[in-house]
Write a protein that holds these residues in place. Structure first.
Motif, mmCIF file in Angstrom:
data_model
loop_
_atom_site.group_PDB
_atom_site.id
_atom_site.type_symbol
_atom_site.label_atom_id
_atom_site.label_comp_id
_atom_site.label_asym_id
_atom_site.label_seq_id
_atom_site.Cartn_x
_atom_site.Cartn_y
_atom_site.Cartn_z
ATOM 1 N N GLU A 129 -2.967 -5.231 14.632
ATOM 2 C CA GLU A 129 -2.904 -6.694 14.581
ATOM 3 C C GLU A 129 -3.921 -7.248 13.578
ATOM 4 O OE1 GLU A 129 -3.187 -10.582 17.581
ATOM 5 O OE2 GLU A 129 -3.444 -8.550 18.368
ATOM 6 N N ALA A 130 -5.124 -6.718 13.617
ATOM 7 C CA ALA A 130 -6.161 -7.186 12.696
ATOM 8 C C ALA A 130 -5.800 -6.863 11.255
ATOM 9 C CB ALA A 130 -7.499 -6.552 13.063
ATOM 10 N N GLN A 131 -5.255 -5.689 11.036
ATOM 11 C CA GLN A 131 -4.884 -5.289 9.679
ATOM 12 C C GLN A 131 -3.740 -6.143 9.138
ATOM 13 O OE1 GLN A 131 -7.789 -3.607 8.982
ATOM 14 N NE2 GLN A 131 -6.410 -2.716 7.472
ATOM 15 N N GLU A 132 -2.777 -6.454 9.965
ATOM 16 C CA GLU A 132 -1.679 -7.312 9.494
ATOM 17 C C GLU A 132 -2.217 -8.660 9.030
ATOM 18 O OE1 GLU A 132 2.586 -9.292 10.854
ATOM 19 O OE2 GLU A 132 1.847 -7.496 11.868
ATOM 20 N N SER A 133 -3.173 -9.194 9.767
ATOM 21 C CA SER A 133 -3.776 -10.469 9.380
ATOM 22 C C SER A 133 -4.519 -10.327 8.051
ATOM 23 C CB SER A 133 -4.736 -10.934 10.473
ATOM 24 O OG SER A 133 -5.382 -12.133 10.102
ATOM 25 N N ARG A 134 -5.292 -9.265 7.897
ATOM 26 C CA ARG A 134 -6.047 -9.037 6.659
ATOM 27 C C ARG A 134 -5.104 -8.886 5.467
ATOM 28 N NH1 ARG A 134 -11.200 -7.205 6.508
ATOM 29 N NH2 ARG A 134 -10.749 -5.643 4.919
ATOM 30 N N ILE A 135 -4.054 -8.106 5.652
ATOM 31 C CA ILE A 135 -3.132 -7.850 4.543
ATOM 32 C C ILE A 135 -2.316 -9.092 4.209
ATOM 33 C CG2 ILE A 135 -1.173 -6.432 3.794
ATOM 34 C CD1 ILE A 135 -2.422 -4.257 5.772
ATOM 35 N N THR A 136 -1.986 -9.891 5.205
ATOM 36 C CA THR A 136 -1.278 -11.152 4.952
ATOM 37 C C THR A 136 -2.134 -12.072 4.087
ATOM 38 O OG1 THR A 136 -0.019 -10.973 7.007
ATOM 39 C CG2 THR A 136 -0.176 -13.164 6.012
ATOM 40 N N ASP A 137 -3.436 -12.073 4.310
ATOM 41 C CA ASP A 137 -4.344 -12.852 3.454
ATOM 42 C C ASP A 137 -4.295 -12.336 2.012
ATOM 43 O OD1 ASP A 137 -5.131 -14.463 5.558
ATOM 44 O OD2 ASP A 137 -7.005 -13.377 5.920
ATOM 45 N N MET A 138 -4.176 -11.034 1.845
ATOM 46 C CA MET A 138 -4.091 -10.457 0.505
ATOM 47 C C MET A 138 -2.776 -10.840 -0.169
ATOM 48 S SD MET A 138 -5.621 -6.713 1.449
ATOM 49 C CE MET A 138 -7.187 -6.619 2.315
ATOM 50 N N LEU A 139 -1.718 -10.883 0.618
ATOM 51 C CA LEU A 139 -0.433 -11.329 0.069
ATOM 52 C C LEU A 139 -0.513 -12.788 -0.370
ATOM 53 C CD1 LEU A 139 2.074 -9.726 2.623
ATOM 54 C CD2 LEU A 139 1.452 -8.870 0.353
ATOM 55 N N ALA A 140 -1.254 -13.577 0.373
ATOM 56 C CA ALA A 140 -1.438 -14.983 0.003
ATOM 57 C C ALA A 140 -2.186 -15.100 -1.321
ATOM 58 C CB ALA A 140 -2.175 -15.732 1.109
ATOM 59 N N LEU A 142 -2.133 -12.885 -3.739
ATOM 60 C CA LEU A 142 -1.175 -12.489 -4.768
ATOM 61 C C LEU A 142 -0.140 -13.582 -5.005
ATOM 62 C CD1 LEU A 142 -0.856 -8.823 -3.557
ATOM 63 C CD2 LEU A 142 -1.556 -9.472 -5.873
ATOM 64 N N ASP A 143 0.275 -14.241 -3.938
ATOM 65 C CA ASP A 143 1.216 -15.352 -4.056
ATOM 66 C C ASP A 143 0.629 -16.460 -4.938
ATOM 67 O OD1 ASP A 143 3.677 -16.874 -3.032
ATOM 68 O OD2 ASP A 143 2.049 -18.217 -2.429
ATOM 69 N N ASN A 144 -0.634 -16.758 -4.724
ATOM 70 C CA ASN A 144 -1.297 -17.789 -5.528
ATOM 71 C C ASN A 144 -1.421 -17.352 -6.988
ATOM 72 O OD1 ASN A 144 -2.891 -20.367 -5.624
ATOM 73 N ND2 ASN A 144 -4.469 -18.957 -6.330
ATOM 74 N N GLU A 145 -1.690 -16.066 -7.214
ATOM 75 C CA GLU A 145 -1.810 -15.550 -8.574
ATOM 76 C C GLU A 145 -0.486 -15.667 -9.326
ATOM 77 O OE1 GLU A 145 -3.367 -13.917 -11.995
ATOM 78 O OE2 GLU A 145 -4.429 -14.643 -10.216
ATOM 79 N N LEU A 146 0.618 -15.550 -8.612
ATOM 80 C CA LEU A 146 1.938 -15.558 -9.241
ATOM 81 C C LEU A 146 2.502 -16.969 -9.421
ATOM 82 C CD1 LEU A 146 3.389 -12.455 -7.409
ATOM 83 C CD2 LEU A 146 3.149 -12.680 -9.895
ATOM 84 N N LYS A 147 1.717 -17.969 -9.065
ATOM 85 C CA LYS A 147 2.164 -19.349 -9.261
ATOM 86 C C LYS A 147 2.366 -19.598 -10.753
ATOM 87 C CE LYS A 147 0.943 -24.037 -7.805
ATOM 88 N NZ LYS A 147 -0.100 -24.862 -7.126
ATOM 89 N N PRO A 177 6.525 -11.871 6.092
ATOM 90 C CA PRO A 177 6.749 -10.828 5.087
ATOM 91 C C PRO A 177 6.584 -11.379 3.673
ATOM 92 C CG PRO A 177 8.842 -11.618 5.941
ATOM 93 C CD PRO A 177 7.770 -12.286 6.756
ATOM 94 N N PRO A 178 6.460 -10.499 2.694
ATOM 95 C CA PRO A 178 6.280 -10.952 1.314
ATOM 96 C C PRO A 178 7.335 -11.937 0.838
ATOM 97 C CG PRO A 178 5.808 -8.619 1.465
ATOM 98 C CD PRO A 178 6.333 -9.028 2.812
ATOM 99 N N LEU A 179 8.580 -11.753 1.244
ATOM 100 C CA LEU A 179 9.644 -12.647 0.804
ATOM 101 C C LEU A 179 9.485 -14.066 1.355
ATOM 102 C CD1 LEU A 179 12.782 -10.330 0.997
ATOM 103 C CD2 LEU A 179 11.819 -11.370 -1.072
ATOM 104 N N ALA A 180 8.653 -14.234 2.371
ATOM 105 C CA ALA A 180 8.450 -15.563 2.960
ATOM 106 C C ALA A 180 7.474 -16.409 2.131
ATOM 107 C CB ALA A 180 7.935 -15.431 4.390
ATOM 108 N N PHE A 181 6.765 -15.784 1.195
ATOM 109 C CA PHE A 181 5.860 -16.515 0.308
ATOM 110 C C PHE A 181 6.662 -17.052 -0.881
ATOM 111 C CE2 PHE A 181 3.019 -13.735 2.620
ATOM 112 C CZ PHE A 181 1.854 -14.477 2.768
ATOM 113 N N ARG A 186 9.726 -15.131 -4.968
ATOM 114 C CA ARG A 186 10.446 -15.328 -6.235
ATOM 115 C C ARG A 186 10.228 -14.135 -7.160
ATOM 116 N NH1 ARG A 186 7.978 -16.796 -10.474
ATOM 117 N NH2 ARG A 186 6.291 -17.842 -9.313
ATOM 118 N N PHE A 187 8.979 -13.683 -7.241
ATOM 119 C CA PHE A 187 8.637 -12.522 -8.058
ATOM 120 C C PHE A 187 9.443 -11.296 -7.622
ATOM 121 C CE2 PHE A 187 6.114 -8.610 -7.780
ATOM 122 C CZ PHE A 187 5.833 -8.340 -9.126
#
Length: 212
Positions: A129-140, A142-147, A177-181, A186-187
């Motif tokens: 559970e903790a790791q999913e939260s940490r990795i979701t922050d990392m996806l966020a 990356l999502d911001n970088e791809l703006k 999931p990544p597709l939800a960002f 889009r990427f």
């Protein structure tokens, strides 16, 4: 001819993408993880870490997925999967490749194998559970970088993009999931149209319907 020791949807997926993108001849050699073939004496002679993938290039065995990706990209500079020496995007390429492997992938290994990171089996669910939260922050991040960007670096696909696609495939069942960002989704949908992605996903048994 290259030889790639692989297992479907494993860390060999990014090198597999790159081999296809390069348009070179290569042999795929499946390593049966279900029978722990990667721990056999024959495989350990090639890769003492006992992990997948391993690339054979003119008799030289190379392991660690990002190292293989970088090696292949540098071996074929005409395909432009890595910025050349002197290009201002080259250090940015290494920044993102290191982030993807040393940060995101490393945290994913804790997520997928929590039992290896605790002596108390009752703690594994909390680790996940903790790791999913940490990795979701990392996806966020990356999502911001791809703006406003189609690729992580520059104006065309690089090895980093293929590596990121692989990692995102692994976490497609996250609560977010990544597709939800917006930008990351889009990427991924754009990259899923790449012929190398399509070919490898067909070979490795991954449906791309969600990416349409």
């Amino acid at each position: 001819m290259y030889q790639l020791y692989y297992y479907p949807l494993n860390a060999s997926m990014a090198p597999h993408f790159i081999l296809e993108a390069l348009g070179v001849e290569y042999d795929l050699i499946k390593v049966d993880r279900k029978s722990n073939q990667q721990k056999s004496s024959e495989y350990l002679a090639l890769n003492p870490a006992g992990r997948i993938p391993t690339l054979i290039d003119n008799g030289t065995a190379i392991f660690e997925s990002p190292a293989i990706c970088i090696h292949l990209a540098e071996n074929h500079p005409d395909v432009n999967l890595i910025p050349p020496l002197g290009d201002s995007n080259r250090p940015v390429f290494f920044q993102w490749m290191m982030y993807l492997t040393n940060t995101v992938q490393a945290e994913l290994m804790v997520y997928f194998y929590p039992e290896k990171h605790t002596l108390d089996a009752q703690q594994t669910a909390q680790i996940v559970e903790a790791q999913e939260s940490r990795i979701t922050d990392m996806l966020a991040l990356l999502d911001n970088e791809l703006k406003h960007k189609n690729y992580l670096i520059g104006q065309s696909v690089t090895a980093c993009d293929f590596f990121l696609f692989m990692l995102c495939v692994w976490v497609d069942e996250f609560k977010k999931p990544p597709l939800a960002f917006n930008n990351l989704g889009r990427f991924l949908k754009n990259l899923a149209q790449h012929s190398a992605i399509k070919t490898v996903c067909e070979k490795e048994g991954l449906s791309l319907l969600d990416y349409q």
